[in-house]
Structures are given as C-alpha cells and as structure tokens.
Enzyme design. Structure first.
Site, PDB file in Angstrom:
ATOM      1  N   CYS A   2      -4.516  16.382  -1.501  1.00 50.35           N
ATOM      2  CA  CYS A   2      -5.507  17.264  -0.889  1.00 50.35           C
ATOM      3  C   CYS A   2      -6.844  17.096  -1.608  1.00 50.35           C
ATOM      4  O   CYS A   2      -6.932  16.533  -2.679  1.00 50.35           O
ATOM      5  CB  CYS A   2      -5.054  18.717  -0.993  1.00 50.35           C
ATOM      6  SG  CYS A   2      -3.385  19.006  -0.378  1.00 50.35           S
ATOM      7  N   ARG A  27      -8.548  12.486   1.931  1.00 50.81           N
ATOM      8  CA  ARG A  27      -7.413  12.922   1.122  1.00 50.81           C
ATOM      9  C   ARG A  27      -6.408  13.751   1.909  1.00 50.81           C
ATOM     10  O   ARG A  27      -5.292  13.973   1.451  1.00 50.81           O
ATOM     11  CB  ARG A  27      -7.908  13.765  -0.059  1.00 50.81           C
ATOM     12  CG  ARG A  27      -8.597  12.967  -1.136  1.00 50.81           C
ATOM     13  CD  ARG A  27      -9.134  13.884  -2.217  1.00 50.81           C
ATOM     14  NE  ARG A  27      -9.530  13.133  -3.386  1.00 50.81           N
ATOM     15  CZ  ARG A  27      -8.743  12.870  -4.423  1.00 50.81           C
ATOM     16  NH1 ARG A  27      -7.504  13.309  -4.418  1.00 50.81           N
ATOM     17  NH2 ARG A  27      -9.177  12.167  -5.444  1.00 50.81           N
ATOM     18  N   TRP A  74      -3.416  17.907   2.763  1.00 49.31           N
ATOM     19  CA  TRP A  74      -2.326  17.019   3.156  1.00 49.31           C
ATOM     20  C   TRP A  74      -1.049  17.765   2.802  1.00 49.31           C
ATOM     21  O   TRP A  74      -0.786  18.059   1.639  1.00 49.31           O
ATOM     22  CB  TRP A  74      -2.400  15.692   2.405  1.00 49.31           C
ATOM     23  CG  TRP A  74      -1.428  14.669   2.892  1.00 49.31           C
ATOM     24  CD1 TRP A  74      -1.591  13.793   3.926  1.00 49.31           C
ATOM     25  CD2 TRP A  74      -0.126  14.394   2.344  1.00 49.31           C
ATOM     26  NE1 TRP A  74      -0.487  13.004   4.062  1.00 49.31           N
ATOM     27  CE2 TRP A  74       0.436  13.348   3.109  1.00 49.31           C
ATOM     28  CE3 TRP A  74       0.621  14.924   1.289  1.00 49.31           C
ATOM     29  CZ2 TRP A  74       1.691  12.820   2.859  1.00 49.31           C
ATOM     30  CZ3 TRP A  74       1.884  14.415   1.038  1.00 49.31           C
ATOM     31  CH2 TRP A  74       2.405  13.370   1.813  1.00 49.31           C
ATOM     32  N   ASN A  98      -4.449  21.035  -5.332  1.00 47.89           N
ATOM     33  CA  ASN A  98      -3.988  19.695  -4.982  1.00 47.89           C
ATOM     34  C   ASN A  98      -2.834  19.364  -5.909  1.00 47.89           C
ATOM     35  O   ASN A  98      -2.981  19.419  -7.131  1.00 47.89           O
ATOM     36  CB  ASN A  98      -5.122  18.675  -5.158  1.00 47.89           C
ATOM     37  CG  ASN A  98      -4.636  17.236  -5.007  1.00 47.89           C
ATOM     38  OD1 ASN A  98      -3.676  16.966  -4.292  1.00 47.89           O
ATOM     39  ND2 ASN A  98      -5.295  16.316  -5.690  1.00 47.89           N
ATOM     40  N   GLY A  99      -1.674  19.025  -5.345  1.00 45.03           N
ATOM     41  CA  GLY A  99      -0.536  18.663  -6.176  1.00 45.03           C
ATOM     42  C   GLY A  99       0.736  19.355  -5.733  1.00 45.03           C
ATOM     43  O   GLY A  99       0.843  19.858  -4.615  1.00 45.03           O
ATOM     44  N   GLU A 479       2.109  -6.919   4.820  1.00 40.87           N
ATOM     45  CA  GLU A 479       0.879  -6.160   5.000  1.00 40.87           C
ATOM     46  C   GLU A 479       0.578  -5.950   6.487  1.00 40.87           C
ATOM     47  O   GLU A 479       0.134  -4.869   6.897  1.00 40.87           O
ATOM     48  CB  GLU A 479      -0.278  -6.882   4.314  1.00 40.87           C
ATOM     49  CG  GLU A 479      -1.655  -6.329   4.594  1.00 40.87           C
ATOM     50  CD  GLU A 479      -1.889  -4.926   4.069  1.00 40.87           C
ATOM     51  OE1 GLU A 479      -2.981  -4.373   4.323  1.00 40.87           O
ATOM     52  OE2 GLU A 479      -0.999  -4.354   3.405  1.00 40.87           O
ATOM     53  N   LYS A 483       0.200  -2.299   8.127  1.00 39.27           N
ATOM     54  CA  LYS A 483      -1.008  -1.871   8.840  1.00 39.27           C
ATOM     55  C   LYS A 483      -0.668  -1.359  10.236  1.00 39.27           C
ATOM     56  O   LYS A 483      -1.191  -0.338  10.690  1.00 39.27           O
ATOM     57  CB  LYS A 483      -1.994  -3.034   8.959  1.00 39.27           C
ATOM     58  CG  LYS A 483      -2.771  -3.316   7.707  1.00 39.27           C
ATOM     59  CD  LYS A 483      -3.843  -2.253   7.484  1.00 39.27           C
ATOM     60  CE  LYS A 483      -4.349  -2.323   6.060  1.00 39.27           C
ATOM     61  NZ  LYS A 483      -3.385  -1.840   5.068  1.00 39.27           N
ATOM     62  N   GLU A 486       1.021   1.999  10.059  1.00 40.14           N
ATOM     63  CA  GLU A 486       0.138   3.065   9.579  1.00 40.14           C
ATOM     64  C   GLU A 486      -0.725   3.653  10.679  1.00 40.14           C
ATOM     65  O   GLU A 486      -0.899   4.871  10.759  1.00 40.14           O
ATOM     66  CB  GLU A 486      -0.784   2.518   8.480  1.00 40.14           C
ATOM     67  CG  GLU A 486      -0.135   2.364   7.125  1.00 40.14           C
ATOM     68  CD  GLU A 486      -1.122   1.831   6.103  1.00 40.14           C
ATOM     69  OE1 GLU A 486      -1.078   2.317   4.959  1.00 40.14           O
ATOM     70  OE2 GLU A 486      -1.923   0.943   6.432  1.00 40.14           O
ATOM     71  N   HIS A 502      19.133 -14.269   8.328  1.00 39.43           N
ATOM     72  CA  HIS A 502      19.970 -13.384   7.524  1.00 39.43           C
ATOM     73  C   HIS A 502      19.923 -11.943   8.021  1.00 39.43           C
ATOM     74  O   HIS A 502      20.074 -11.008   7.237  1.00 39.43           O
ATOM     75  CB  HIS A 502      19.546 -13.456   6.055  1.00 39.43           C
ATOM     76  CG  HIS A 502      19.779 -14.793   5.439  1.00 39.43           C
ATOM     77  ND1 HIS A 502      20.971 -15.140   4.819  1.00 39.43           N
ATOM     78  CD2 HIS A 502      18.983 -15.888   5.370  1.00 39.43           C
ATOM     79  CE1 HIS A 502      20.890 -16.386   4.388  1.00 39.43           C
ATOM     80  NE2 HIS A 502      19.690 -16.864   4.713  1.00 39.43           N
ATOM     81  N   LYS A 602      -5.529   9.017   1.975  1.00 38.88           N
ATOM     82  CA  LYS A 602      -6.062   7.810   1.348  1.00 38.88           C
ATOM     83  C   LYS A 602      -5.581   7.650  -0.079  1.00 38.88           C
ATOM     84  O   LYS A 602      -5.203   6.560  -0.502  1.00 38.88           O
ATOM     85  CB  LYS A 602      -7.597   7.872   1.377  1.00 38.88           C
ATOM     86  CG  LYS A 602      -8.281   6.644   0.808  1.00 38.88           C
ATOM     87  CD  LYS A 602      -8.068   5.433   1.690  1.00 38.88           C
ATOM     88  CE  LYS A 602      -8.810   4.229   1.174  1.00 38.88           C
ATOM     89  NZ  LYS A 602      -8.473   3.023   1.931  1.00 38.88           N
TER      90      LYS A 602
END
Length: 607
Positions: A2, A27, A74, A98-99, A479, A483, A486, A502, A602
């Site tokens: 947050c 955030r 968040w 925040n936390g 990646e 992406k 996300e 496999h 982020k």
C-alpha cells in the site's frame, strides 16, 4: 504494498494528500482514503476502487484541516471495499498502514475481550485500538503510539494521527519503506520520495525499527528502545522526476517506447563506446577473486537474473546460483568466503529480496545490487550498487526496468570476463560494440508494433498460451508468459523448448497458440524441431525470429514476427520488446486495465 502519506501543514491538506497518493497508486488501487483533523474533530472520506473515486467523493464532501493522512490500498486482510479502506479510526485515533501485522489475530482477541469492536476485517484496525486503549489509560499521544508499536509483530509502515493534537503525526517503520520530507513550516511522510516530490526534495529515510514524532517544526526519531537516534537528511534524486503519460494511452506503452533512450543512458554509464571497453566503476565484487555468484530477485527481475546467469557462465566462466528471493531466504544457502551476492529490484524495496540480502550480510559475503532507485533500502544496505537509469516506472508490468537490468547484467558479464581472463581484449570489444548497437536495434524493433498489434488481436480471443525458447530465449519465454498473465489475465506458461515432449505437448491442439522465441542462433535448428512437433498436432505457431530464421522455417499456419538481425549476445534485450508489445496490445484488445492490473501492485514490500 500500500501507499501512505501524511502532512502536517499550514493550509488545507486533503487536496495535497490526494496529489501525493496519485504518485503512489502503483502500490495499490483497491481503495483509497483521507483523514484530517479540523476544529478538534476527525474527518474521513474513503472510496472503493481507484483514486478517482475518492477524488469524486471529496468534491461532493470536502474535508478541511491542516493535518492529515492518506492511503491507497493493496488488500491483504479483508476484501477491497470501503469498510476495509484506510484510514481506520478508534475513538480519537486515525491510522494508515502498509504491511502485515502477523499477531493480528492475537491482538484482536485481546482487544475484543477488552470491549473494543472491530468494524473492518483488517489487521490495521487492531493497531488503532491499541493506541486508543493506551490513550484511555492516560498516556500522552506519542507515548501511546510507542506502547502500541512495541506490541506489534510483522512488517509495517504506519502513520498515526490524533484528534486532540493537530500538530502531530507519529510514523513508524519495520520493513516497508517510509520517508520523512522536510518543508518550510510543514512536514511530510510518504512511502517513497516520489510521493513527496511536489512538496520537497529534502528527505530523511527511516530505518527498520525507527519511529518518528513529526511536527511542523521538525522531527524527532527514536528506536524501539525509546532512545533518540539520528538519521541523515539528504536530497532525494527521486523527487526530480515528473511522471505523466505524454501522448500515450498507458504508462506501459510510454515505458515500452522509452527503452531505446533509457537503455542508451544505462549503457553509457558503464561503457566507453569510443574506446570499445568497460569504464572503470566501483564494484564491491572482485570477479577474479570469487568462484561462485549468488543472484536473487523476484518476478521479472528474477528473469533478468536468469538471462544474466547464461551470460556470466558462458562468457566469464563464473558459476551462478540464481534463486527466487522468497525461496532463497528460507533455504539457508551455504556461502563461502569465495562467494559474492547480487540482488536485483526495480524499487529497491522488495521484501523477499531485502530479506535475502540480509541473510547474505550475515554470512559476510560481498553484496551488490542492481536497482532503479538509488536511495532505496536495498541500495543503502548493499556494499555497492549498479544503478539502472530507467527513470520512474509506473506501469505495474515491468518493461524498461527489465531491459535496463538486462543491460547491466551484460555489462557485468563482460567486466567479469575481462577480470577473469576468459575473453581477450578483442573479444570483449566485440561484445561492447554489440551493446553499443542495442538502442538502434531496439528502435527498429518498435517499428514492428503494427504487425504485433495484428497478432495480438488474434491472441486476445484465446484462453491459454504456451511460450517456448532455448538458451537465453528460455527466460524470455517465461517473461512473455508472465507479462501476458499479468495484464490480459490469459493463462500462459513459458517452457524451455526441450521440455515440450516432457509434458506441455499434451496441451497442444488447434486452439492453443504456441509463441516461439527463436533468433537464428547456434541452437535455432533444435527449436525448429520443436515447432514441427507442435505443427504436427495442429498447434498455432507464432514465431518471433529474424530474416534468416523466417527463411529457414516452412510450416503451415505459421505466423512470423520478423525481427532485425542482431548479434547473438544482445538478442535477449532486443527480443524482450516484441514480447512486451504482444502482451500490451493483447490486453488493450481485451479492454483490461493495463497499467493497474487486478490483484497486483508495483512494489511488493511485504512477504
């Protein structure tokens, strides 16, 4: 994850707090809120969803007051709604956090038994009640806050405000970052310096275990033993940046297109292009004196490190152990006197990466970090840093930070090879020359956007995607899948191409697009054989390659994105761009929120 803000000012603070929160919305954006003290009363406005909803609320119901705190959330404890939005109140106390308070359940049971009622599902509300209880027992505000802080276990950054004192905010840090900004007759708190950029560039960073008494006249900082401590006041480099989208639809689009420039800036910081060599720069790691390098990071930064592993081992013949930081911190990796550690983080505040760094600190090995924020916690706790020059990255999905991280890994691999004597001066010069051409090749890759957008519109109609790659293209496959997941919410998986038989090949049918990242390099023919296996089962192949690769592949139904021909050494940096653009345009076609995808933030500053 947050974002929190506090202002002790000499004019109405609610609009200023909202402005600061806009810079912290990366955030978290599940909900937002502001609280102020005016005429001995606490006032509060909260709204579910993004900050614009809070702005509308404040337009309809303005808040006065020259002291206030704000929060963009968040969600960790409790669903994202207005009830769980911060600030939280208890009697004459307001708090933002925040936390994660790890002993929340224990505290809640204790406080409930003491007659306190919880209006929300959050862990934060327990802290507000703890402070209120101490006030009720006769403690002064700052003493009440300190008594409550000593009861908390977990990771937290807090700002606490009191109805009966309009010249006081108590801030505290245990894990997540918290900065104090110095103004002229006013003071500020923020989760990072960017939030405070409109107000000041004079910053004091709290360290773990610090708590601060913030008044208009200045700050006093204490440790958890109650003793005064001194922290350096400094000018923040982060506050010089102003962030906007310019002519682009999204920050992510803007940041993709900034890559030729920021990569050039980053490389120029480390390389002497005229002489064809690596500049002399301070490094805490003597590559010729170590026999092993431990690399750790999270998310996209971890994948940059995975590419770096290939480069270090191939060119410098230096073995590299790379771990996701959340695993590294718990597996108790043995480290010797001949080891060194390298950490990667865009924000420099990633909780798991920071915990891994501190483990290595305890083992006594040299520590360096690749960070985009020079005055971040990871940067400050490292023996030395290799800064990326990407500038603020606002889009949650990392783009320019990733390619700048790759650029530094490439530079460090060359430096390590020179120090270890595994490359001649001429061979190293060839690699430096290739790196000098990265900005030009990146600009050429961006010109493929129209073609990539067409492929992305087709991709937006599917539910599942496979990405394949070999060598340094394998981390790019990971990646690419990350992406796409996300920002488009399409299920995607990245695999080493040799792993196709496999297991993943069982998923291949005419509905399953398979994106193959395959520059025409020394392992290209191996990847072609994997594509033939996909084609034989009716799979839809999207091949990202160069002209030689396109000419060497003839499969039915093949869609090809033809890249410029580039030296093999730099292909991971250049091929990252079409991977990013493909995810971006797929998400745009689907109408998702590209810059602020659901459930993500982020900077992951809690475990």
């Amino acid at each position: 994850m947050c974002g929190i803000v506090g202002i002790v000012g000499h004019g109405p603070v609610a609009p200023l707090i909202v402005d600061a929160l806009k810079r912290l919305e990366y955030r978290g954006y599940d909900s937002a809120g502001v609280a102020t003290v005016e005429d001995g009363r606490l006032g509060r406005r909260r709204a579910e969803g993004k900050l614009v909803n809070l702005e509308r609320r404040l337009q309809d119901e303005p808040l006065g007051g020259m002291i206030g705190i704000g929060h963009t959330r968040w969600a960790t404890h409790g669903v994202p709604n207005e009830t769980n939005a911060h600030p939280h109140f208890s009697d004459n106390v307001a708090i933002v956090h925040n936390g994660i308070i790890e002993n929340f359940a224990e505290l809640r049971d204790e406080l409930t038994a003491d007659g306190y009622r919880f209006a929300s599902q959050t862990d934060t509300e327990a802290v507000a009640h703890l402070v209120a209880r101490e006030l009720g027992r006769g403690a002064a505000p700052q003493d009440a806050a300190f008594a409550a802080l000593k009861r908390l276990r977990g990771a937290f950054a807090l700002a606490i405000m009191f109805r009966d004192d309009d010249d006081l905010i108590v801030g505290a840090r245990q894990g997540p970052p918290l900065a104090v900004g110095h103004g002229d007759g006013e003071m500020y708190l923020g989760s990072d310096a960017i939030a405070l950029a409109p107000f000041t560039d004079s910053i004091t960073y709290l360290e773990d275990g610090d708590w601060a008494v913030v008044r208009r006249s200045g700050i006093e900082i204490f440790g958890m033993d109650g003793a005064r401590v001194e922290r350096k006041r400094q000018q923040s480099v982060g506050t010089s940046f102003l962030v906007d989208k310019g002519n682009h639809r999204h920050f992510m689009e803007k940041e993709i297109h900034e890559q030729p420039e920021v990569i050039a800036h980053t490389l120029a910081h480390y390389l002497d292009f005229a002489a064809g060599g690596v500049k002399r720069f301070d490094s805490p790691i003597a590559f010729d004196r170590i026999d092993r390098l431990a690399v750790s990071a999270c998310g996209t930064a971890y994948l940059a490190g995975l590419v770096g592993k290939y480069w270090f081992e191939r060119y410098a013949r230096l073995p590299v152990d790379i771990d996701i930081a959340s695993e590294f911190r718990y597996r108790e990796m043995p480290l010797s006197a001949a080891s060194a550690a390298l950490f990667v983080s865009q924000s420099g505040e990633t909780a798991d990466t920071l915990a891994s760094l501190r483990y290595c600190r305890g083992e006594g090995v040299p520590i360096a970090s690749i960070v985009n924020v020079r005055d971040s916690t990871i940067a400050r706790e490292s023996d030395g840093i290799f800064p990326t020059l990407a500038g603020p990255e606002i889009g949650v999905a990392s783009t320019k930070a990733f390619t700048c991280q790759l650029s530094i890994f490439a530079v460090l691999a060359v430096r390590a090879a020179i120090e270890r004597g595994t490359l001649t001066k001429e061979q190293a010069g060839m690699l430096v020359k290739a790196l000098s051409e990265v900005p030009r090749y990146a600009s050429q890759a961006l010109k493929l956007e129209e073609r990539i957008e067409k492929v992305a519109r087709e991709l937006s109609q599917v539910d599942h995607v496979l990405y394949l790659g070999r060598g340094t293209s394998y981390p790019l496959a990971l990646e690419g899948a990350l992406k796409l997941k996300e920002i488009s919410y399409i299920h995607a998986e990245g695999y080493a191409a040799g792993e196709l038989k496999h297991g993943p090949i069982a998923l291949v049918d005419e509905k399953m697009p398979v994106i193959v990242i395959a520059p025409h390099d020394h392992i290209f023919e191996k990847t072609v054989s994997n594509m033939q296996e996909v084609a034989a089962r009716g799979g839809r192949i999207i091949l990202i390659t160069d002209e030689a690769g396109a000419a060497g592949t003839s499969l039915e139904g093949l869609e090809t994105i033809v890249m410029p021909e580039v030296p093999e050494f730099i292909t991971p940096i250049i091929y990252a761009l079409p991977v990013q653009m493909l995810a971006y345009h797929t998400a745009v076609a689907m109408g998702t929120d590209v810059d602020q995808p659901r459930n993500l933030a982020k900077s992951v500053t809690v475990e």
